[in-house]
Design an enzyme around this catalytic site. Sequence first.
Site, mmCIF file in Angstrom:
data_model
loop_
_atom_site.group_PDB
_atom_site.id
_atom_site.type_symbol
_atom_site.label_atom_id
_atom_site.label_comp_id
_atom_site.label_asym_id
_atom_site.label_seq_id
_atom_site.Cartn_x
_atom_site.Cartn_y
_atom_site.Cartn_z
ATOM 1 N N GLU A 84 0.845 -1.191 0.000
ATOM 2 C CA GLU A 84 0.000 0.000 0.000
ATOM 3 C C GLU A 84 0.885 1.248 0.000
ATOM 4 O O GLU A 84 0.435 2.343 0.282
ATOM 5 C CB GLU A 84 -0.958 -0.008 1.182
ATOM 6 C CG GLU A 84 -0.324 -0.208 2.526
ATOM 7 C CD GLU A 84 -1.348 -0.341 3.638
ATOM 8 O OE1 GLU A 84 -2.080 0.628 3.877
ATOM 9 O OE2 GLU A 84 -1.395 -1.403 4.275
ATOM 10 N N CYS A 116 -3.423 -3.404 4.144
ATOM 11 C CA CYS A 116 -2.498 -4.388 4.721
ATOM 12 C C CYS A 116 -2.817 -5.821 4.297
ATOM 13 O O CYS A 116 -2.082 -6.751 4.639
ATOM 14 C CB CYS A 116 -2.499 -4.307 6.238
ATOM 15 S SG CYS A 116 -2.146 -2.659 6.853
ATOM 16 N N HIS A 240 -2.561 -9.942 12.237
ATOM 17 C CA HIS A 240 -1.995 -8.702 11.691
ATOM 18 C C HIS A 240 -1.742 -7.756 12.869
ATOM 19 O O HIS A 240 -2.614 -7.559 13.711
ATOM 20 C CB HIS A 240 -2.969 -8.069 10.691
ATOM 21 C CG HIS A 240 -2.593 -6.670 10.325
ATOM 22 N ND1 HIS A 240 -1.383 -6.370 9.747
ATOM 23 C CD2 HIS A 240 -3.241 -5.487 10.493
ATOM 24 C CE1 HIS A 240 -1.309 -5.059 9.556
ATOM 25 N NE2 HIS A 240 -2.424 -4.496 9.998
ATOM 26 N N SER A 324 -7.342 -2.568 5.943
ATOM 27 C CA SER A 324 -8.361 -1.537 6.139
ATOM 28 C C SER A 324 -9.169 -1.353 4.869
ATOM 29 O O SER A 324 -8.714 -1.638 3.766
ATOM 30 C CB SER A 324 -7.697 -0.216 6.529
ATOM 31 O OG SER A 324 -7.190 -0.321 7.840
HETATM 32 N N1 CAA Z 1 0.294 4.074 30.553
HETATM 33 C C1 CAA Z 1 -0.176 2.914 30.023
HETATM 34 N N2 CAA Z 1 -1.158 2.857 29.087
HETATM 35 C C2 CAA Z 1 -1.675 4.027 28.646
HETATM 36 C C3 CAA Z 1 -1.236 5.267 29.160
HETATM 37 C C4 CAA Z 1 -0.199 5.280 30.153
HETATM 38 N N3 CAA Z 1 0.307 6.393 30.656
HETATM 39 N N4 CAA Z 1 -1.927 6.244 28.524
HETATM 40 C C5 CAA Z 1 -2.780 5.638 27.668
HETATM 41 N N5 CAA Z 1 -2.620 4.294 27.721
HETATM 42 C C6 CAA Z 1 -3.302 3.263 26.935
HETATM 43 C C7 CAA Z 1 -4.776 3.531 26.713
HETATM 44 O O1 CAA Z 1 -5.564 3.104 27.820
HETATM 45 C C8 CAA Z 1 -5.024 2.690 25.470
HETATM 46 O O2 CAA Z 1 -5.112 1.321 25.813
HETATM 47 P P1 CAA Z 1 -6.449 0.471 25.438
HETATM 48 O O3 CAA Z 1 -6.613 0.579 23.948
HETATM 49 O O4 CAA Z 1 -6.137 -0.909 25.883
HETATM 50 O O5 CAA Z 1 -7.587 1.117 26.166
HETATM 51 C C9 CAA Z 1 -3.711 2.831 24.674
HETATM 52 O O6 CAA Z 1 -2.745 3.290 25.620
HETATM 53 C C10 CAA Z 1 -3.784 3.793 23.498
HETATM 54 O O7 CAA Z 1 -4.155 5.062 23.945
HETATM 55 P P2 CAA Z 1 -5.387 5.877 23.319
HETATM 56 O O8 CAA Z 1 -6.617 5.062 23.359
HETATM 57 O O9 CAA Z 1 -5.397 7.217 23.954
HETATM 58 O O10 CAA Z 1 -5.083 5.964 21.768
HETATM 59 P P3 CAA Z 1 -4.285 7.001 20.870
HETATM 60 O O11 CAA Z 1 -5.045 8.241 20.741
HETATM 61 O O12 CAA Z 1 -2.850 7.093 21.247
HETATM 62 O O13 CAA Z 1 -4.357 6.214 19.493
HETATM 63 C C11 CAA Z 1 -4.194 4.475 17.918
HETATM 64 C C12 CAA Z 1 -3.960 4.860 19.375
HETATM 65 C C13 CAA Z 1 -5.685 4.615 17.587
HETATM 66 C C14 CAA Z 1 -3.817 3.008 17.735
HETATM 67 C C15 CAA Z 1 -3.314 5.387 17.015
HETATM 68 O O14 CAA Z 1 -1.974 5.131 17.288
HETATM 69 C C16 CAA Z 1 -3.587 5.173 15.551
HETATM 70 O O15 CAA Z 1 -4.493 5.787 14.979
HETATM 71 N N6 CAA Z 1 -2.755 4.313 14.856
HETATM 72 C C17 CAA Z 1 -2.939 4.014 13.429
HETATM 73 C C18 CAA Z 1 -4.173 3.185 13.158
HETATM 74 C C19 CAA Z 1 -4.017 1.734 13.508
HETATM 75 O O16 CAA Z 1 -2.932 1.209 13.675
HETATM 76 N N7 CAA Z 1 -5.172 1.027 13.601
HETATM 77 C C20 CAA Z 1 -5.180 -0.392 13.901
HETATM 78 C C21 CAA Z 1 -6.357 -1.097 13.267
HETATM 79 S S1 CAA Z 1 -6.377 -0.791 11.500
HETATM 80 C C22 CAA Z 1 -5.183 -1.844 10.867
HETATM 81 O O17 CAA Z 1 -4.770 -2.776 11.498
HETATM 82 C C23 CAA Z 1 -4.644 -1.559 9.519
HETATM 83 C C24 CAA Z 1 -3.310 -0.918 9.673
HETATM 84 O O18 CAA Z 1 -2.293 -1.594 9.750
HETATM 85 C C25 CAA Z 1 -3.243 0.534 9.742
#
Ligand code: CAA
Length: 403
Positions: A84, A116, A240, A324
Amino acid sequence: MTTTDVGIDQLGIYVPRHALPLDRLAAARGVPPEKISVGLGALAMAVPAPWEDTVTLGANAAARALRAGGIAPDEIGLLVVGTETAVDHAKPASIFLHELLGLTSRCRTFELKHACYGGTAGVMMAVDWVRSGAARGRKALVVATDIARYDLGSSAEFTQGAGAAALVIGAEPRLLALDAGTGVYASNVWDFWRPLDRREALVDGKFSVDCYLDALGGALADYRGDAAPVMERMTALLYHTPFPKMAQKAHRRLVEREHPELDPDAQTALFERSYAELVEPWLWLARQAGNTYTASLYLGLAWLAEQRGAALEGRDVGLFSYGSGCQGEFFSGRFVAGSGAHAARIGAAALLADRVLLDVAQYEDFVREGARGGTPSIDDGALCHLTGVSDHKRHYGRQEAIA
Ligand code: CAA
Protein backbone atom coordinates in the site's frame (compact mmCIF):
# COMPACT_ATOMS: atom_id res chain seq x y z
CA MET A 1 -2.88 -33.32 -5.42
CA THR A 2 -4.13 -33.19 -1.81
CA THR A 3 -5.18 -29.92 -0.17
CA THR A 4 -2.07 -29.85 2.04
CA ASP A 5 0.38 -30.05 -0.83
CA VAL A 6 0.65 -26.32 -1.49
CA GLY A 7 2.06 -23.65 0.75
CA ILE A 8 5.11 -21.66 1.80
CA ASP A 9 8.30 -23.22 0.54
CA GLN A 10 10.63 -20.58 1.97
CA LEU A 11 10.18 -17.31 3.82
CA GLY A 12 12.53 -14.32 3.75
CA ILE A 13 12.18 -11.04 5.60
CA TYR A 14 13.91 -7.68 5.65
CA VAL A 15 13.67 -4.66 7.95
CA PRO A 16 15.62 -1.41 7.58
CA ARG A 17 18.84 -1.26 9.54
CA HIS A 18 17.88 2.02 11.23
CA ALA A 19 15.42 2.14 14.11
CA LEU A 20 14.01 4.73 16.48
CA PRO A 21 13.47 3.63 20.10
CA LEU A 22 9.97 4.85 20.91
CA ASP A 23 10.83 6.13 24.40
CA ARG A 24 12.95 8.76 22.58
CA LEU A 25 9.96 9.74 20.41
CA ALA A 26 7.66 9.79 23.45
CA ALA A 27 10.03 12.16 25.27
CA ALA A 28 10.20 14.46 22.23
CA ARG A 29 6.41 14.53 21.80
CA GLY A 30 5.62 14.90 25.53
CA VAL A 31 3.84 11.53 25.75
CA PRO A 32 4.28 9.22 28.80
CA PRO A 33 6.59 6.38 27.66
CA GLU A 34 4.34 3.73 29.26
CA LYS A 35 1.52 4.78 26.96
CA ILE A 36 3.63 3.47 24.08
CA SER A 37 5.46 0.54 25.73
CA VAL A 38 2.39 -0.72 27.64
CA GLY A 39 -0.62 1.03 26.06
CA LEU A 40 0.43 0.15 22.49
CA GLY A 41 3.00 -2.54 23.39
CA ALA A 42 5.56 -0.99 21.01
CA LEU A 43 9.26 -0.50 21.80
CA ALA A 44 10.90 0.70 18.56
CA MET A 45 10.10 1.31 14.91
CA ALA A 46 12.20 0.63 11.85
CA VAL A 47 12.94 3.81 9.91
CA PRO A 48 13.65 3.61 6.18
CA ALA A 49 16.71 5.55 5.06
CA PRO A 50 16.49 7.83 1.98
CA TRP A 51 17.96 5.04 -0.17
CA GLU A 52 15.19 2.62 0.82
CA ASP A 53 11.62 2.28 -0.42
CA THR A 54 9.13 -0.52 -0.85
CA VAL A 55 11.02 -1.78 -3.89
CA THR A 56 14.36 -2.10 -2.09
CA LEU A 57 12.82 -3.56 1.08
CA GLY A 58 10.90 -6.11 -0.99
CA ALA A 59 13.90 -6.97 -3.17
CA ASN A 60 16.09 -7.51 -0.13
CA ALA A 61 13.49 -9.80 1.49
CA ALA A 62 13.00 -11.71 -1.77
CA ALA A 63 16.73 -12.14 -2.34
CA ARG A 64 17.05 -13.56 1.17
CA ALA A 65 14.15 -15.99 0.54
CA LEU A 66 15.58 -17.25 -2.76
CA ARG A 67 19.02 -17.64 -1.28
CA ALA A 68 17.78 -19.38 1.88
CA GLY A 69 15.66 -21.80 -0.16
CA GLY A 70 18.34 -22.42 -2.81
CA ILE A 71 15.77 -21.38 -5.44
CA ALA A 72 16.99 -20.38 -8.92
CA PRO A 73 15.43 -17.40 -10.76
CA ASP A 74 14.06 -19.62 -13.53
CA GLU A 75 11.97 -21.58 -11.01
CA ILE A 76 9.75 -18.50 -10.47
CA GLY A 77 6.81 -18.19 -12.89
CA LEU A 78 4.71 -15.65 -10.96
CA LEU A 79 5.87 -12.60 -9.01
CA VAL A 80 3.25 -10.66 -7.06
CA VAL A 81 4.00 -7.63 -4.90
CA GLY A 82 1.40 -6.62 -2.32
CA THR A 83 1.90 -3.09 -1.03
CA GLU A 84 0.00 0.00 0.00
CA THR A 85 3.12 2.16 -0.41
CA ALA A 86 3.40 2.03 -4.19
CA VAL A 87 6.25 4.02 -5.77
CA ASP A 88 4.31 4.81 -8.95
CA HIS A 89 0.63 4.98 -9.84
CA ALA A 90 1.06 2.87 -12.99
CA LYS A 91 4.41 1.07 -12.97
CA PRO A 92 4.27 -1.85 -10.51
CA ALA A 93 6.91 -2.41 -7.85
CA SER A 94 7.05 -6.01 -9.09
CA ILE A 95 8.76 -5.11 -12.37
CA PHE A 96 11.66 -3.49 -10.51
CA LEU A 97 11.97 -6.60 -8.34
CA HIS A 98 11.83 -8.76 -11.44
CA GLU A 99 14.96 -7.05 -12.73
CA LEU A 100 16.79 -6.79 -9.39
CA LEU A 101 16.25 -10.51 -8.74
CA GLY A 102 17.28 -11.56 -12.23
CA LEU A 103 14.03 -13.43 -12.96
CA THR A 104 13.40 -14.67 -16.49
CA SER A 105 11.04 -13.00 -18.98
CA ARG A 106 8.83 -16.10 -18.82
CA CYS A 107 7.18 -14.72 -15.71
CA ARG A 108 3.88 -13.00 -14.86
CA THR A 109 4.36 -9.98 -12.55
CA PHE A 110 2.03 -7.40 -11.09
CA GLU A 111 1.27 -5.36 -7.98
CA LEU A 112 -1.79 -5.82 -5.76
CA LYS A 113 -3.47 -3.46 -3.33
CA HIS A 114 -5.92 -3.85 -0.53
CA ALA A 115 -4.24 -1.95 2.34
CA CYS A 116 -2.50 -4.39 4.72
CA TYR A 117 -4.30 -7.36 3.15
CA GLY A 118 -2.47 -7.04 -0.21
CA GLY A 119 0.25 -9.56 0.70
CA THR A 120 -2.28 -12.17 1.77
CA ALA A 121 -4.30 -11.54 -1.40
CA GLY A 122 -1.11 -12.42 -3.30
CA VAL A 123 -0.55 -15.55 -1.22
CA MET A 124 -4.10 -16.79 -1.83
CA MET A 125 -3.82 -16.08 -5.57
CA ALA A 126 -0.44 -17.83 -5.77
CA VAL A 127 -1.73 -20.86 -3.90
CA ASP A 128 -4.67 -21.11 -6.34
CA TRP A 129 -2.25 -20.73 -9.29
CA VAL A 130 -0.20 -23.65 -8.04
CA ARG A 131 -3.24 -25.78 -7.12
CA SER A 132 -4.85 -25.18 -10.53
CA GLY A 133 -1.86 -26.62 -12.36
CA ALA A 134 -1.22 -23.34 -14.21
CA ALA A 135 2.19 -23.13 -12.50
CA ARG A 136 3.43 -26.10 -14.57
CA GLY A 137 5.89 -27.07 -11.86
CA ARG A 138 7.14 -23.55 -11.18
CA LYS A 139 6.89 -21.56 -7.97
CA ALA A 140 5.37 -18.17 -7.17
CA LEU A 141 7.16 -15.39 -5.32
CA VAL A 142 4.84 -13.20 -3.24
CA VAL A 143 6.38 -10.10 -1.70
CA ALA A 144 4.62 -8.03 0.96
CA THR A 145 6.48 -4.75 1.42
CA ASP A 146 5.52 -1.47 3.07
CA ILE A 147 6.43 1.70 4.86
CA ALA A 148 3.88 2.89 7.43
CA ARG A 149 3.88 6.69 7.43
CA TYR A 150 1.64 9.04 9.39
CA ASP A 151 1.94 12.76 10.04
CA LEU A 152 4.74 13.82 12.39
CA GLY A 153 3.22 14.72 15.75
CA SER A 154 0.02 12.68 15.24
CA SER A 155 -0.98 9.93 17.70
CA ALA A 156 -0.50 7.41 14.87
CA GLU A 157 3.16 8.50 14.51
CA PHE A 158 4.03 5.88 17.16
CA THR A 159 2.56 3.13 14.98
CA GLN A 160 4.86 3.64 11.98
CA GLY A 161 7.44 1.11 10.79
CA ALA A 162 8.87 -0.50 7.68
CA GLY A 163 9.70 -3.97 6.44
CA ALA A 164 9.04 -6.70 3.93
CA ALA A 165 8.37 -10.40 3.75
CA ALA A 166 8.86 -12.65 0.72
CA LEU A 167 7.09 -15.98 0.45
CA VAL A 168 7.97 -18.59 -2.11
CA ILE A 169 4.77 -20.53 -2.78
CA GLY A 170 4.92 -23.97 -4.31
CA ALA A 171 3.76 -27.57 -4.36
CA GLU A 172 5.16 -29.84 -1.66
CA PRO A 173 6.35 -26.84 0.36
CA ARG A 174 9.32 -27.23 2.66
CA LEU A 175 8.06 -24.87 5.40
CA LEU A 176 4.29 -24.55 5.87
CA ALA A 177 1.50 -26.41 4.03
CA LEU A 178 -1.57 -24.17 3.81
CA ASP A 179 -5.06 -25.56 4.42
CA ALA A 180 -7.49 -25.16 1.53
CA GLY A 181 -10.37 -23.78 3.63
CA THR A 182 -10.13 -20.12 4.68
CA GLY A 183 -12.65 -17.62 6.10
CA VAL A 184 -13.18 -14.14 4.67
CA TYR A 185 -15.00 -10.91 5.57
CA ALA A 186 -15.36 -7.78 3.42
CA SER A 187 -17.05 -4.45 4.14
CA ASN A 188 -16.64 -0.91 2.74
CA VAL A 189 -15.47 1.29 5.66
CA TRP A 190 -13.38 4.47 5.98
CA ASP A 191 -11.03 3.43 8.76
CA PHE A 192 -7.70 4.08 7.02
CA TRP A 193 -6.89 5.42 3.56
CA ARG A 194 -4.27 7.39 1.62
CA PRO A 195 -5.43 9.73 -1.15
CA LEU A 196 -3.30 9.62 -4.31
CA ASP A 197 -1.58 12.94 -3.59
CA ARG A 198 -0.46 12.06 -0.05
CA ARG A 199 2.65 10.28 1.29
CA GLU A 200 1.16 9.91 4.77
CA ALA A 201 -1.92 7.82 5.51
CA LEU A 202 -5.12 9.22 7.00
CA VAL A 203 -6.76 7.19 9.72
CA ASP A 204 -9.79 7.16 11.99
CA GLY A 205 -7.74 5.40 14.65
CA LYS A 206 -10.28 4.17 17.21
CA PHE A 207 -12.78 3.25 14.47
CA SER A 208 -10.05 1.27 12.70
CA VAL A 209 -9.61 -0.89 15.79
CA ASP A 210 -13.36 -1.67 15.80
CA CYS A 211 -13.30 -2.45 12.06
CA TYR A 212 -10.38 -4.83 12.57
CA LEU A 213 -12.21 -6.68 15.37
CA ASP A 214 -15.45 -6.91 13.34
CA ALA A 215 -13.48 -8.35 10.42
CA LEU A 216 -11.82 -10.89 12.71
CA GLY A 217 -15.19 -12.01 14.06
CA GLY A 218 -16.62 -12.33 10.55
CA ALA A 219 -13.63 -14.14 9.04
CA LEU A 220 -13.40 -16.53 11.99
CA ALA A 221 -17.10 -17.42 11.71
CA ASP A 222 -16.67 -18.04 7.98
CA TYR A 223 -13.57 -20.19 8.60
CA ARG A 224 -15.12 -22.29 11.35
CA GLY A 225 -18.68 -22.76 10.20
CA ASP A 226 -20.20 -25.23 12.66
CA ALA A 227 -16.83 -26.78 13.53
CA ALA A 228 -15.27 -26.83 17.00
CA PRO A 229 -13.21 -23.85 18.28
CA VAL A 230 -9.92 -23.45 16.42
CA MET A 231 -7.72 -22.24 19.27
CA GLU A 232 -7.46 -25.63 20.95
CA ARG A 233 -5.82 -27.19 17.89
CA MET A 234 -3.36 -24.36 17.12
CA THR A 235 0.18 -24.23 18.43
CA ALA A 236 0.27 -20.49 17.67
CA LEU A 237 -2.09 -17.74 16.54
CA LEU A 238 -0.73 -14.90 14.44
CA TYR A 239 -2.67 -11.68 13.94
CA HIS A 240 -1.99 -8.70 11.69
CA THR A 241 -0.13 -6.40 14.09
CA PRO A 242 -0.29 -2.65 13.40
CA PHE A 243 0.84 -2.28 17.02
CA PRO A 244 1.32 -5.19 19.43
CA LYS A 245 -1.62 -4.31 21.70
CA MET A 246 -3.89 -4.84 18.67
CA ALA A 247 -2.98 -8.54 18.62
CA GLN A 248 -3.89 -8.71 22.29
CA LYS A 249 -7.29 -7.11 21.59
CA ALA A 250 -7.76 -9.50 18.67
CA HIS A 251 -7.02 -12.55 20.76
CA ARG A 252 -9.46 -11.39 23.43
CA ARG A 253 -12.14 -11.11 20.71
CA LEU A 254 -11.29 -14.58 19.42
CA VAL A 255 -11.63 -16.08 22.91
CA GLU A 256 -15.01 -14.36 23.36
CA ARG A 257 -16.23 -15.67 19.99
CA GLU A 258 -14.92 -19.18 20.51
CA HIS A 259 -16.10 -19.56 24.10
CA PRO A 260 -19.35 -17.61 24.60
CA GLU A 261 -20.44 -20.28 27.11
CA LEU A 262 -17.82 -19.07 29.64
CA ASP A 263 -18.58 -16.32 32.15
CA PRO A 264 -16.41 -13.15 31.91
CA ASP A 265 -13.95 -14.26 34.62
CA ALA A 266 -13.41 -17.64 32.98
CA GLN A 267 -13.02 -15.93 29.60
CA THR A 268 -10.40 -13.62 31.09
CA ALA A 269 -8.48 -16.54 32.60
CA LEU A 270 -8.56 -18.45 29.31
CA PHE A 271 -7.53 -15.31 27.40
CA GLU A 272 -4.56 -14.63 29.69
CA ARG A 273 -3.32 -18.19 29.58
CA SER A 274 -3.72 -18.67 25.83
CA TYR A 275 -2.40 -15.21 24.93
CA ALA A 276 0.84 -15.89 26.83
CA GLU A 277 1.27 -19.24 25.12
CA LEU A 278 -0.13 -18.80 21.59
CA VAL A 279 0.30 -15.12 20.73
CA GLU A 280 2.64 -12.98 22.82
CA PRO A 281 5.97 -14.72 22.09
CA TRP A 282 5.61 -14.10 18.34
CA LEU A 283 5.10 -10.34 18.61
CA TRP A 284 8.77 -9.48 19.15
CA LEU A 285 9.50 -8.32 15.59
CA ALA A 286 6.39 -6.13 15.65
CA ARG A 287 7.53 -4.61 18.97
CA GLN A 288 10.90 -3.82 17.38
CA ALA A 289 10.04 -2.93 13.76
CA GLY A 290 6.61 -1.32 14.19
CA ASN A 291 3.80 -1.59 11.67
CA THR A 292 4.91 -3.17 8.42
CA TYR A 293 1.38 -3.21 6.95
CA THR A 294 1.24 -6.07 4.38
CA ALA A 295 4.35 -7.74 5.84
CA SER A 296 3.31 -7.60 9.47
CA LEU A 297 1.56 -10.98 9.68
CA TYR A 298 4.47 -12.70 7.94
CA LEU A 299 7.07 -11.10 10.19
CA GLY A 300 5.17 -12.78 13.02
CA LEU A 301 5.33 -16.07 11.12
CA ALA A 302 9.06 -15.60 10.57
CA TRP A 303 9.71 -15.03 14.27
CA LEU A 304 7.58 -18.02 15.26
CA ALA A 305 9.25 -20.31 12.73
CA GLU A 306 12.77 -19.20 13.60
CA GLN A 307 12.29 -19.29 17.37
CA ARG A 308 10.49 -22.66 17.59
CA GLY A 309 12.25 -24.36 14.66
CA ALA A 310 11.88 -28.12 14.43
CA ALA A 311 9.55 -28.20 17.46
CA LEU A 312 6.82 -26.91 15.14
CA GLU A 313 6.94 -29.79 12.69
CA GLY A 314 3.50 -31.39 12.37
CA ARG A 315 1.86 -28.53 14.27
CA ASP A 316 -0.87 -26.12 13.14
CA VAL A 317 -0.85 -22.33 13.09
CA GLY A 318 -3.79 -19.95 12.61
CA LEU A 319 -3.30 -16.62 10.84
CA PHE A 320 -5.53 -13.55 10.60
CA SER A 321 -4.84 -10.97 7.92
CA TYR A 322 -6.57 -7.57 7.97
CA GLY A 323 -6.57 -4.79 5.41
CA SER A 324 -8.36 -1.54 6.14
CA GLY A 325 -11.18 -0.57 3.92
CA CYS A 326 -11.74 -3.52 4.70
CA GLN A 327 -10.92 -7.18 4.12
CA GLY A 328 -10.18 -9.85 6.69
CA GLU A 329 -9.09 -13.44 6.13
CA PHE A 330 -8.51 -16.22 8.64
CA PHE A 331 -6.48 -19.17 7.38
CA SER A 332 -4.26 -21.92 8.72
CA GLY A 333 -1.42 -24.24 7.91
CA ARG A 334 0.75 -27.06 9.20
CA PHE A 335 4.54 -26.98 9.53
CA VAL A 336 5.91 -29.87 7.48
CA ALA A 337 8.54 -32.44 8.42
CA GLY A 338 11.99 -30.90 7.98
CA SER A 339 10.66 -27.32 8.17
CA GLY A 340 13.01 -26.51 11.06
CA ALA A 341 15.99 -26.47 8.68
CA HIS A 342 14.28 -23.89 6.43
CA ALA A 343 13.10 -21.80 9.37
CA ALA A 344 16.68 -21.62 10.65
CA ARG A 345 17.70 -19.82 7.44
CA ILE A 346 15.30 -16.89 7.84
CA GLY A 347 17.80 -14.86 9.86
CA ALA A 348 15.27 -12.61 11.63
CA ALA A 349 17.16 -12.34 14.92
CA ALA A 350 20.36 -11.44 13.06
CA LEU A 351 18.57 -8.55 11.33
CA LEU A 352 17.59 -7.07 14.69
CA ALA A 353 21.06 -7.60 16.14
CA ASP A 354 22.65 -5.41 13.50
CA ARG A 355 20.62 -2.23 13.89
CA VAL A 356 21.66 1.41 14.21
CA LEU A 357 19.54 3.37 16.70
CA LEU A 358 18.58 6.91 15.66
CA ASP A 359 17.74 9.94 17.76
CA VAL A 360 14.60 11.94 16.97
CA ALA A 361 16.44 14.61 14.95
CA GLN A 362 18.05 11.96 12.73
CA TYR A 363 14.66 10.26 12.24
CA GLU A 364 13.06 13.55 11.21
CA ASP A 365 15.96 14.20 8.80
CA PHE A 366 15.41 10.77 7.19
CA VAL A 367 11.69 11.54 6.81
CA ARG A 368 12.39 14.92 5.16
CA GLU A 369 15.21 13.61 2.95
CA GLY A 370 13.11 10.62 1.84
CA ALA A 371 10.24 12.92 0.86
CA ARG A 372 12.61 15.09 -1.25
CA GLY A 373 13.95 12.16 -3.35
CA GLY A 374 17.27 12.84 -5.13
CA THR A 375 20.46 10.84 -5.12
CA PRO A 376 21.04 9.29 -1.71
CA SER A 377 24.36 8.12 -0.34
CA ILE A 378 24.29 4.59 0.97
CA ASP A 379 25.89 2.92 3.96
CA ASP A 380 23.79 0.01 5.22
CA GLY A 381 25.32 -3.08 3.61
CA ALA A 382 22.00 -4.27 2.10
CA LEU A 383 21.91 -5.81 -1.39
CA CYS A 384 19.44 -3.47 -3.14
CA HIS A 385 19.19 0.32 -2.95
CA LEU A 386 17.46 3.27 -4.51
CA THR A 387 20.28 5.10 -6.28
CA GLY A 388 18.37 8.13 -7.51
CA VAL A 389 15.34 9.67 -9.17
CA SER A 390 15.59 11.58 -12.46
CA ASP A 391 12.86 12.69 -14.88
CA HIS A 392 10.36 11.06 -12.49
CA LYS A 393 12.10 7.73 -13.06
CA ARG A 394 13.37 5.71 -10.12
CA HIS A 395 16.73 3.98 -10.41
CA TYR A 396 17.82 1.01 -8.36
CA GLY A 397 21.06 -0.87 -7.94
CA ARG A 398 22.25 -4.05 -6.34
CA GLN A 399 25.59 -4.63 -4.69
CA GLU A 400 26.24 -8.07 -6.15
CA ALA A 401 24.55 -10.86 -8.06
CA ILE A 402 21.76 -12.06 -5.84
CA ALA A 403 20.80 -15.56 -6.87
N1 CAA B 1 0.29 4.07 30.55
C1 CAA B 1 -0.18 2.91 30.02
N2 CAA B 1 -1.16 2.86 29.09
C2 CAA B 1 -1.67 4.03 28.65
C3 CAA B 1 -1.24 5.27 29.16
C4 CAA B 1 -0.20 5.28 30.15
N3 CAA B 1 0.31 6.39 30.66
N4 CAA B 1 -1.93 6.24 28.52
C5 CAA B 1 -2.78 5.64 27.67
N5 CAA B 1 -2.62 4.29 27.72
C6 CAA B 1 -3.30 3.26 26.94
C7 CAA B 1 -4.78 3.53 26.71
O1 CAA B 1 -5.56 3.10 27.82
C8 CAA B 1 -5.02 2.69 25.47
O2 CAA B 1 -5.11 1.32 25.81
P1 CAA B 1 -6.45 0.47 25.44
O3 CAA B 1 -6.61 0.58 23.95
O4 CAA B 1 -6.14 -0.91 25.88
O5 CAA B 1 -7.59 1.12 26.17
C9 CAA B 1 -3.71 2.83 24.67
O6 CAA B 1 -2.74 3.29 25.62
C10 CAA B 1 -3.78 3.79 23.50
O7 CAA B 1 -4.16 5.06 23.95
P2 CAA B 1 -5.39 5.88 23.32
O8 CAA B 1 -6.62 5.06 23.36
O9 CAA B 1 -5.40 7.22 23.95
O10 CAA B 1 -5.08 5.96 21.77
P3 CAA B 1 -4.29 7.00 20.87
O11 CAA B 1 -5.04 8.24 20.74
O12 CAA B 1 -2.85 7.09 21.25
O13 CAA B 1 -4.36 6.21 19.49
C11 CAA B 1 -4.19 4.47 17.92
C12 CAA B 1 -3.96 4.86 19.38
C13 CAA B 1 -5.68 4.62 17.59
C14 CAA B 1 -3.82 3.01 17.73
C15 CAA B 1 -3.31 5.39 17.02
O14 CAA B 1 -1.97 5.13 17.29
C16 CAA B 1 -3.59 5.17 15.55
O15 CAA B 1 -4.49 5.79 14.98
N6 CAA B 1 -2.75 4.31 14.86
C17 CAA B 1 -2.94 4.01 13.43
C18 CAA B 1 -4.17 3.18 13.16
C19 CAA B 1 -4.02 1.73 13.51
O16 CAA B 1 -2.93 1.21 13.68
N7 CAA B 1 -5.17 1.03 13.60
C20 CAA B 1 -5.18 -0.39 13.90
C21 CAA B 1 -6.36 -1.10 13.27
S1 CAA B 1 -6.38 -0.79 11.50
C22 CAA B 1 -5.18 -1.84 10.87
O17 CAA B 1 -4.77 -2.78 11.50
C23 CAA B 1 -4.64 -1.56 9.52
C24 CAA B 1 -3.31 -0.92 9.67
O18 CAA B 1 -2.29 -1.59 9.75
C25 CAA B 1 -3.24 0.53 9.74
